[in-house]
Design an enzyme around this catalytic site. Structure first.
Site, short mmCIF file in Angstrom:
data_model
loop_
_atom_site.label_atom_id
_atom_site.label_comp_id
_atom_site.label_asym_id
_atom_site.label_seq_id
_atom_site.Cartn_x
_atom_site.Cartn_y
_atom_site.Cartn_z
N VAL A 98 0.85 -1.21 0.00
CA VAL A 98 0.00 0.00 0.00
C VAL A 98 0.88 1.25 0.00
O VAL A 98 1.80 1.38 0.81
CB VAL A 98 -0.91 0.06 1.25
CG1 VAL A 98 -1.84 1.28 1.19
CG2 VAL A 98 -1.72 -1.21 1.43
N GLY A 118 3.11 2.49 -2.14
CA GLY A 118 4.47 2.51 -2.69
C GLY A 118 5.50 2.76 -1.61
O GLY A 118 5.63 1.99 -0.66
N GLY A 176 5.95 2.36 -15.70
CA GLY A 176 5.98 1.22 -14.78
C GLY A 176 5.06 1.37 -13.58
O GLY A 176 5.23 0.68 -12.58
N GLU A 215 -0.67 -1.70 -13.20
CA GLU A 215 -0.71 -3.13 -12.98
C GLU A 215 -0.57 -3.86 -14.31
O GLU A 215 -0.80 -3.28 -15.37
CB GLU A 215 -2.06 -3.53 -12.35
CG GLU A 215 -2.28 -2.97 -10.96
CD GLU A 215 -1.20 -3.40 -9.99
OE1 GLU A 215 -1.08 -4.59 -9.71
OE2 GLU A 215 -0.47 -2.52 -9.51
N ASP A 249 -7.45 -2.09 -7.75
CA ASP A 249 -6.18 -2.00 -7.01
C ASP A 249 -6.35 -1.14 -5.75
O ASP A 249 -5.87 -1.50 -4.67
CB ASP A 249 -5.11 -1.41 -7.93
CG ASP A 249 -3.77 -1.25 -7.24
OD1 ASP A 249 -3.08 -2.26 -7.05
OD2 ASP A 249 -3.43 -0.11 -6.85
N LYS A 288 -6.06 -2.28 -1.61
CA LYS A 288 -5.29 -1.55 -0.59
C LYS A 288 -6.19 -1.10 0.56
O LYS A 288 -5.79 -1.08 1.72
CB LYS A 288 -4.57 -0.36 -1.25
CG LYS A 288 -3.49 -0.83 -2.25
CD LYS A 288 -3.05 0.29 -3.18
CE LYS A 288 -1.97 -0.16 -4.15
NZ LYS A 288 -1.69 0.80 -5.21
N GLY A 291 6.04 2.63 -8.75
CA GLY A 291 7.33 2.75 -9.44
C GLY A 291 8.38 1.90 -8.76
O GLY A 291 8.27 1.52 -7.59
N1 HSE Z 1 -0.55 0.01 -10.11
C1 HSE Z 1 -0.27 0.51 -8.80
C2 HSE Z 1 -0.50 2.02 -8.80
C3 HSE Z 1 1.15 0.20 -8.41
O1 HSE Z 1 -0.60 2.60 -9.89
O2 HSE Z 1 -0.60 2.60 -7.75
C4 HSE Z 1 1.46 0.47 -6.97
O3 HSE Z 1 0.69 -0.32 -6.11
#
Ligand code: HSE
Length: 433
Positions: free
Chosen positions: A132, A134, A187, A190, A201, A205, A302
């Protein structure tokens, strides 16, 4: 001095970043911890030779079993994603008494009981900081920093890709598809970007944070989830003209009626902190009964930021393994016998202020809409400026309501959508309170 041996399963965006970080910052990490941390094995099925990693002391394999069967490996890092092989890796590692570190929010959200029970029953530890926010240490903040507080609510931007898209649409007039492509190239997205766009996503979280904040297990399917694919440029422009930005929020509250948990696009005041979170950045506001409002902000996706969270967990586990009788804060911050199963309130039973956008054939039809709201007993607090928002053939027009029960607002808008002069289904966006 014990060396902490690490096996990494998956050398994708985050896996490669983790190996790079452990190599680049090896001496500062050893200075801080007093012991070396070494990646001894990495499992990948993808080409890896061109990654910026020194593989001279890392055995690369295409089988995760080579890592799980290695008795010298203390910490198994699962960074392949999904809930098939990834689940086997984590459960197997914990079952063997090894520790596991993962960024896999989908797995934790959908199989929380199985995975956390395995963690509670293992002499090994489970680290999931990277799942959660990053690089933001939000898991550690809730588990340790706010350990004395009753957490009443949290709300935040916890999907970098969706925030990147909404920021690009709002600031640079980019279209949805171009902004998504850029997020994928950087990057952030998902493997299946619908997880980012459709709020899935974020929902993963939210469940993880709810379980941690409210010390309970929840069913993922009970969460209300709505993504950003239905947001049009006219919604962003109308909201802006009324003093708001549109953000994809994940929210939960321990209310008098029960546990609320939801993911949806929301209007936030243009001068609020959340409105000013741009690009792939995340921000999470936690409200505790003694600490009050807090806000954590940082890169939410990232390679390097997420690797920072993974390595923070590896170091934490390494410290506990290298200290006699070292114990970790329990996986969900309470002892297992205090962990209950709880339900989430259906969205119909919640209430909010609402932004409702209509597309009209004629601006005189606004009077009929206002009358319908009046007849339904729902007060209108603000109307958008028509001139700023006119588009050919359709006239986008929005209103902001008072705080009202969700089921009342939905019933009214359903009726309004059947009126002949509504040329396009209306869009409801909740306002963050
Ligand atoms: N795909 C997710 C985002 C990656 O964009 O937040 C990080 O969890």
């Amino acid at each position: 001095m014990k060396t902490i041996n690490v096996g990494i399963c998956g050398l994708g965006t985050v896996g490669a970043g983790t190996a790079q970080l452990l190599e680049k910052n090896a001496s500062i990490i050893q200075k801080r911890t007093g012991f070396p941390i070494k990646v001894t094995k990495a499992a990948t099925i993808d080409p890896y030779e061109d990654l910026d990693i020194d593989f001279s002391e890392i055995t690369v394999t295409d089988s995760v079993d080579d890592i799980l069967n290695d008795s010298e490996i203390d910490v198994v890092v699962e960074l392949i994603g999904g809930d098939g092989l990834a689940k086997k890796i984590i459960l197997d590692a914990l079952d063997r008494g090894k520790s596991a570190v993962t960024a896999n929010k989908a797995l934790l959200a959908k199989h929380s009981e199985e995975v956390f029970t395995a963690a509670y029953n293992s002499p090994g530890f489970l680290g999931y900081e990277a799942s959660v926010g990053g690089g933001i240490p939000i898991i550690r903040s809730i588990k340790e920093g706010f350990a004395g507080d009753e957490i009443e609510s949290f709300s935040g931007i916890i999907n970098g890709t969706a925030n990147f898209i909404l920021s690009s649409m709002s600031n640079d007039n980019k279209d949805f598809a171009t902004a998504l492509k850029e997020a994928q190239e950087k990057g952030f997205a998902e493997a299946d970007p619908t997880f980012d766009i459709e709020g899935i996503d974020t929902a993963h979280k939210v469940i993880i944070l709810m379980e941690l904040a409210f010390n309970a297990l929840f069913e993922f399917d009970q969460l209300y989830v709505e993504g950003i694919s239905g947001i049009e440029s006219c919604d962003i422009k109308l909201a802006k003209s009324m003093g708001y930005a549109i953000k994809l929020l994940g929210m939960a509250r321990n209310s008098q009626k029960g546990f609320e948990g939801k993911v949806h696009p929301a209007l936030v005041k243009s001068d609020s902190m959340l409105a000013n979170v741009q690009g792939a950045f995340n921000a999470i506001s936690v409200y505790g009964n003694f600490v009050g409002h807090t806000m954590s902000y940082g890169a939410g996706a990232g390679s390097h930021p997420t690797a920072s969270a993974v390595v923070g967990d590896i170091i934490d586990i390494g410290r506990r393994l290298s200290s006699l009788g070292g114990e970790q804060v329990p996986a969900l911050s309470v002892p297992l016998d205090q962990l209950s199963k709880q339900t989430i309130l259906p969205i119909d039973e919640t209430e909010s202020q609402y932004f409702v956008r209509f597309k009209l054939a004629d601006e005189n039809d606004i009077q009929a809409i206002k009358k319908s709201f009046q007849a339904a007993g729902i007060a209108v607090q603000q109307l958008s400026d028509l001139k700023q928002s006119s588009e050919a053939a359709q006239i986008p027009f929005a209103i902001l309501t008072e705080i009202v029960a969700e089921h009342r607002l939905q019933a009214l808008v359903k009726d309004l959508n059947n009126l002949p002069f509504i040329t396009h289904p209306s869009k409801i966006i909740r306002v963050d309170s």
